[in-house]
Motif scaffolding. Structure first.
Motif, PDB file in Angstrom:
ATOM      1  N   ALA A   1      32.460  55.724 -24.748  1.00 30.04           N
ATOM      2  CA  ALA A   1      32.624  54.426 -24.085  1.00 30.04           C
ATOM      3  C   ALA A   1      32.290  53.291 -25.049  1.00 30.04           C
ATOM      4  CB  ALA A   1      31.736  54.354 -22.845  1.00 30.04           C
ATOM      5  N   LEU A   2      31.224  53.467 -25.801  1.00 30.62           N
ATOM      6  CA  LEU A   2      30.829  52.428 -26.755  1.00 30.62           C
ATOM      7  C   LEU A   2      31.797  52.347 -27.929  1.00 30.62           C
ATOM      8  CD1 LEU A   2      26.933  52.750 -26.828  1.00 30.62           C
ATOM      9  CD2 LEU A   2      28.353  51.109 -25.587  1.00 30.62           C
ATOM     10  N   LYS A   3      32.498  53.425 -28.188  1.00 28.81           N
ATOM     11  CA  LYS A   3      33.526  53.392 -29.229  1.00 28.81           C
ATOM     12  C   LYS A   3      34.638  52.420 -28.842  1.00 28.81           C
ATOM     13  CE  LYS A   3      36.516  56.440 -31.934  1.00 28.81           C
ATOM     14  NZ  LYS A   3      36.994  57.838 -32.120  1.00 28.81           N
ATOM     15  N   GLU A   4      34.999  52.445 -27.577  1.00 25.31           N
ATOM     16  CA  GLU A   4      36.017  51.515 -27.080  1.00 25.31           C
ATOM     17  C   GLU A   4      35.469  50.085 -27.050  1.00 25.31           C
ATOM     18  OE1 GLU A   4      39.585  50.027 -25.528  1.00 25.31           O
ATOM     19  OE2 GLU A   4      39.062  51.855 -26.622  1.00 25.31           O
ATOM     20  N   VAL A   5      34.196  49.950 -26.710  1.00 24.95           N
ATOM     21  CA  VAL A   5      33.554  48.628 -26.720  1.00 24.95           C
ATOM     22  C   VAL A   5      33.573  48.057 -28.131  1.00 24.95           C
ATOM     23  CG1 VAL A   5      31.363  47.401 -26.419  1.00 24.95           C
ATOM     24  CG2 VAL A   5      32.094  49.075 -24.717  1.00 24.95           C
ATOM     25  N   ARG A   6      33.318  48.917 -29.093  1.00 26.20           N
ATOM     26  CA  ARG A   6      33.331  48.476 -30.489  1.00 26.20           C
ATOM     27  C   ARG A   6      34.719  47.973 -30.888  1.00 26.20           C
ATOM     28  NH1 ARG A   6      31.051  52.508 -32.301  1.00 26.20           N
ATOM     29  NH2 ARG A   6      32.717  53.782 -33.181  1.00 26.20           N
ATOM     30  N   ARG A   7      35.738  48.651 -30.424  1.00 26.20           N
ATOM     31  CA  ARG A   7      37.110  48.232 -30.736  1.00 26.20           C
ATOM     32  C   ARG A   7      37.419  46.876 -30.103  1.00 26.20           C
ATOM     33  NH1 ARG A   7      42.124  48.068 -28.825  1.00 26.20           N
ATOM     34  NH2 ARG A   7      41.466  48.704 -26.733  1.00 26.20           N
ATOM     35  N   LEU A   8      36.988  46.698 -28.870  1.00 25.99           N
ATOM     36  CA  LEU A   8      37.262  45.443 -28.157  1.00 25.99           C
ATOM     37  C   LEU A   8      36.492  44.271 -28.766  1.00 25.99           C
ATOM     38  CD1 LEU A   8      37.139  46.830 -24.499  1.00 25.99           C
ATOM     39  CD2 LEU A   8      39.181  46.062 -25.728  1.00 25.99           C
ATOM     40  N   THR A   9      35.233  44.505 -29.106  1.00 26.17           N
ATOM     41  CA  THR A   9      34.438  43.421 -29.700  1.00 26.17           C
ATOM     42  C   THR A   9      34.962  43.051 -31.084  1.00 26.17           C
ATOM     43  OG1 THR A   9      32.847  45.098 -30.441  1.00 26.17           O
ATOM     44  CG2 THR A   9      32.304  43.874 -28.445  1.00 26.17           C
TER      45      THR A   9
ATOM     46  N   MET B   1      38.026  43.192 -31.956  1.00 24.98           N
ATOM     47  CA  MET B   1      39.243  42.425 -31.706  1.00 24.98           C
ATOM     48  C   MET B   1      38.902  40.957 -31.433  1.00 24.98           C
ATOM     49  SD  MET B   1      42.206  43.212 -28.897  1.00 24.98           S
ATOM     50  CE  MET B   1      41.143  42.800 -27.517  1.00 24.98           C
ATOM     51  N   LEU B   2      37.835  40.737 -30.687  1.00 21.25           N
ATOM     52  CA  LEU B   2      37.417  39.362 -30.395  1.00 21.25           C
ATOM     53  C   LEU B   2      36.795  38.680 -31.612  1.00 21.25           C
ATOM     54  CD1 LEU B   2      35.831  39.918 -26.868  1.00 21.25           C
ATOM     55  CD2 LEU B   2      37.944  38.674 -27.355  1.00 21.25           C
ATOM     56  N   LEU B   3      36.031  39.444 -32.376  1.00 19.09           N
ATOM     57  CA  LEU B   3      35.338  38.865 -33.529  1.00 19.09           C
ATOM     58  C   LEU B   3      36.294  38.491 -34.653  1.00 19.09           C
ATOM     59  CD1 LEU B   3      32.204  41.206 -33.689  1.00 19.09           C
ATOM     60  CD2 LEU B   3      32.194  38.764 -33.183  1.00 19.09           C
ATOM     61  N   TYR B   4      37.294  39.334 -34.873  1.00 16.70           N
ATOM     62  CA  TYR B   4      38.202  39.093 -35.990  1.00 16.70           C
ATOM     63  C   TYR B   4      39.396  38.221 -35.607  1.00 16.70           C
ATOM     64  CZ  TYR B   4      35.681  42.305 -38.968  1.00 16.70           C
ATOM     65  OH  TYR B   4      34.707  42.904 -39.728  1.00 16.70           O
ATOM     66  N   ARG B   5      39.502  37.934 -34.336  1.00 20.58           N
ATOM     67  CA  ARG B   5      40.557  37.022 -33.902  1.00 20.58           C
ATOM     68  C   ARG B   5      40.206  35.618 -34.376  1.00 20.58           C
ATOM     69  NH1 ARG B   5      45.412  38.340 -31.619  1.00 20.58           N
ATOM     70  NH2 ARG B   5      44.345  39.828 -30.256  1.00 20.58           N
ATOM     71  N   ASN B   6      41.193  34.895 -34.845  1.00 23.62           N
ATOM     72  CA  ASN B   6      40.963  33.505 -35.264  1.00 23.62           C
ATOM     73  C   ASN B   6      40.402  32.722 -34.079  1.00 23.62           C
ATOM     74  OD1 ASN B   6      41.154  30.795 -36.063  1.00 23.62           O
ATOM     75  ND2 ASN B   6      42.879  31.251 -37.416  1.00 23.62           N
TER      76      ASN B   6
ATOM     77  N   VAL C   1      40.438  41.835 -21.391  1.00 19.87           N
ATOM     78  CA  VAL C   1      39.483  42.348 -22.376  1.00 19.87           C
ATOM     79  C   VAL C   1      38.068  42.347 -21.800  1.00 19.87           C
ATOM     80  CG1 VAL C   1      38.372  41.894 -24.602  1.00 19.87           C
ATOM     81  CG2 VAL C   1      40.854  41.716 -24.391  1.00 19.87           C
ATOM     82  N   MET C   2      37.702  41.260 -21.137  1.00 19.20           N
ATOM     83  CA  MET C   2      36.355  41.159 -20.578  1.00 19.20           C
ATOM     84  C   MET C   2      36.142  42.181 -19.465  1.00 19.20           C
ATOM     85  SD  MET C   2      35.203  38.929 -22.567  1.00 19.20           S
ATOM     86  CE  MET C   2      33.570  38.846 -21.889  1.00 19.20           C
ATOM     87  N   GLU C   3      37.162  42.382 -18.650  1.00 22.01           N
ATOM     88  CA  GLU C   3      37.054  43.387 -17.583  1.00 22.01           C
ATOM     89  C   GLU C   3      36.922  44.789 -18.167  1.00 22.01           C
ATOM     90  OE1 GLU C   3      40.546  42.597 -15.311  1.00 22.01           O
ATOM     91  OE2 GLU C   3      39.525  41.196 -13.944  1.00 22.01           O
ATOM     92  N   ARG C   4      37.676  45.020 -19.239  1.00 23.85           N
ATOM     93  CA  ARG C   4      37.594  46.329 -19.896  1.00 23.85           C
ATOM     94  C   ARG C   4      36.217  46.535 -20.536  1.00 23.85           C
ATOM     95  NH1 ARG C   4      41.383  49.857 -22.204  1.00 23.85           N
ATOM     96  NH2 ARG C   4      40.272  51.863 -22.340  1.00 23.85           N
ATOM     97  N   LEU C   5      35.690  45.461 -21.116  1.00 23.32           N
ATOM     98  CA  LEU C   5      34.345  45.525 -21.693  1.00 23.32           C
ATOM     99  C   LEU C   5      33.314  45.905 -20.635  1.00 23.32           C
ATOM    100  CD1 LEU C   5      33.789  42.534 -24.185  1.00 23.32           C
ATOM    101  CD2 LEU C   5      33.473  44.957 -24.645  1.00 23.32           C
ATOM    102  N   LYS C   6      33.401  45.221 -19.502  1.00 23.13           N
ATOM    103  CA  LYS C   6      32.464  45.487 -18.409  1.00 23.13           C
ATOM    104  C   LYS C   6      32.580  46.930 -17.934  1.00 23.13           C
ATOM    105  CE  LYS C   6      29.603  44.332 -15.057  1.00 23.13           C
ATOM    106  NZ  LYS C   6      28.244  43.831 -15.262  1.00 23.13           N
ATOM    107  N   GLN C   7      33.803  47.394 -17.834  1.00 24.14           N
ATOM    108  CA  GLN C   7      34.053  48.750 -17.357  1.00 24.14           C
ATOM    109  C   GLN C   7      33.484  49.794 -18.319  1.00 24.14           C
ATOM    110  OE1 GLN C   7      38.229  49.604 -16.941  1.00 24.14           O
ATOM    111  NE2 GLN C   7      37.892  51.686 -16.215  1.00 24.14           N
ATOM    112  N   GLU C   8      33.743  49.611 -19.603  1.00 28.10           N
ATOM    113  CA  GLU C   8      33.285  50.588 -20.599  1.00 28.10           C
ATOM    114  C   GLU C   8      31.760  50.559 -20.749  1.00 28.10           C
ATOM    115  OE1 GLU C   8      35.078  52.869 -21.951  1.00 28.10           O
ATOM    116  OE2 GLU C   8      36.964  52.138 -21.120  1.00 28.10           O
TER     117      GLU C   8
END
Length: 363
Positions: free
Chosen positions: A300-308, A310-315, A328-335
């Motif tokens: 689950a945290l592996k997916e959280v790492r991918r999502l975060t 994505m947000l961090l490296y986004r301009n 993305v936020m809903e997916r973060l909460k879920q994971e």
């Protein structure tokens, strides 16, 4: 078992490195003092009274011919004078009475000592300290070498309990040896000699060698104590950093619901401009990302790492669809909710906060 073999090999390598490292450090420390201020040696040998060679400088030699007297002493003893001052003094002091007899024949030198309010006893003390200089520097390098290797084993190869165990054994050994005036330490001479002969390290292992090794044990003990202090500081720092990180990720977790509500309202009431910039979301996802990096086995945290990521490296200045950010936020909460490791972490922080509040009320 594999880890035990790995650590055993590393320990053996470190043990082999100890002697050359010690020799290199001894030479380096000596050269460092020579470059910084050679007067350090003279202050050491004169109890900080003189920052120059008050007994054997070139100026004094020109006035008293003391170097010639020393050469004559070596000739009388039938020995060769070495280039090393430490070795020269050590050989001269092998027979202090004879040395004083010969040096007193140099009336000019004795007159010089008298003019400086110095005695032959001061001279002998000075020479003894200079002769022992290599040993003093060696003690420092023994300590520093051991400390460097301990820190390498601790920081790079995760030796900790092993070092604490060895430190405990060494501390008990040296303490018992001190309390028994060396009797306890001498018990191990014959086992050590037997091991040395069995391993063919030194077939002529004698008590003098054993005593020499025992003399250096206090420096190793001090290195262990320094390591323990360092470890205590590191643990305190890590604990403080962990508390701060846990506090931050707890705040992030409980703020996600609020962010989801805001984004949902924006999506409904701001349909004419369905975009939002990432930098408008005032959440430091770095803490969440760093936490997930330490828990790589949690899916689950592996997916959280991918999502975060994505947000961090986004301009941060680029506007994204509100709906996408909401997803993305809903997916973060879920994971995050699925992760037992994460829930355990924030629950621990919650308990800590509650206990702190209760203690504050009691005060």
């Amino acid at each position: 078992m594999d880890n035990l073999i790995r650590k055993s090999i590393i320990a053996m390598i470190m043990l082999v490195m100890y002697v050359p490292l010690n020799i290199w450090l001894s030479s380096s420390l000596f050269n460092l003092v020579m470059k910084v201020d050679i007067g350090i040696f003279y202050r050491y040998a004169t109890d900080n009274k003189y920052g120059e060679d008050i007994f054997f400088s070139e100026k004094i030699d020109k006035e008293t011919k003391v170097s010639q007297t020393i050469q004559e002493i070596f000739q009388l003893k039938g020995e060769l004078q070495t280039d090393s001052i430490q070795d020269t003094f050590a050989k001269l002091l092998e027979d202090e009475h004879f040395f004083i007899q010969q040096i007193e024949k140099n009336s000019e030198y004795i007159s010089y000592l008298t003019s400086k309010e110095l005695t032959t006893e001061d001279l002998i003390t000075y020479m003894n300290l200079i002769a022992d200089l290599n040993s003093k520097i060696m003690n420092g390098s023994f300590y520093l070498s051991a400390l460097i290797l301990f820190l390498l084993m601790y920081l790079l190869f995760e030796f900790r309990l092993e070092l604490y165990f060895i430190a405990g054994v060494l501390y008990i050994f040296t303490t018992l040896s001190t309390f028994t005036s060396g009797i306890f330490a001498n018990i191990f001479f014959y086992p050590m000699r037997w091991m040395s002969q069995i391993m063919r390290v030194n077939l002529d292992y004698n008590f003098e060698e054993y005593a020499m090794y025992i003399e250096f044990l206090p420096t190793i003990k001090e290195a262990f104590l320094s390591f323990i202090i360092f470890d205590t500081v590191v643990l305190a720092w890590r604990e403080r950093r962990k508390k701060r990180r846990t506090m931050k990720i707890t705040e992030i977790y409980y703020s996600i619901d609020e962010i989801i509500n805001v984004l949902s309202n924006l999506e409904v009431f701001n349909s004419n401009s369905p975009f939002i910039k990432v930098n408008k979301i005032k959440v430091d996802f770095n803490y969440l990302y760093k936490f997930t990096k330490t828990k790589k086995k949690d899916p689950a945290l592996k997916e959280v790492r991918r999502l975060t990521l994505m947000l961090l490296y986004r301009n941060q200045s680029i506007a994204l669809l509100t709906k996408d950010v909401l997803n993305v936020m809903e997916r973060l909460k879920q994971e995050l909710s699925k992760s037992i490791v994460f829930k355990s972490e924030i629950d621990q922080h919650y308990k800590f906060v509650m206990v702190s509040k209760q203690n504050a009320k009691l005060k």
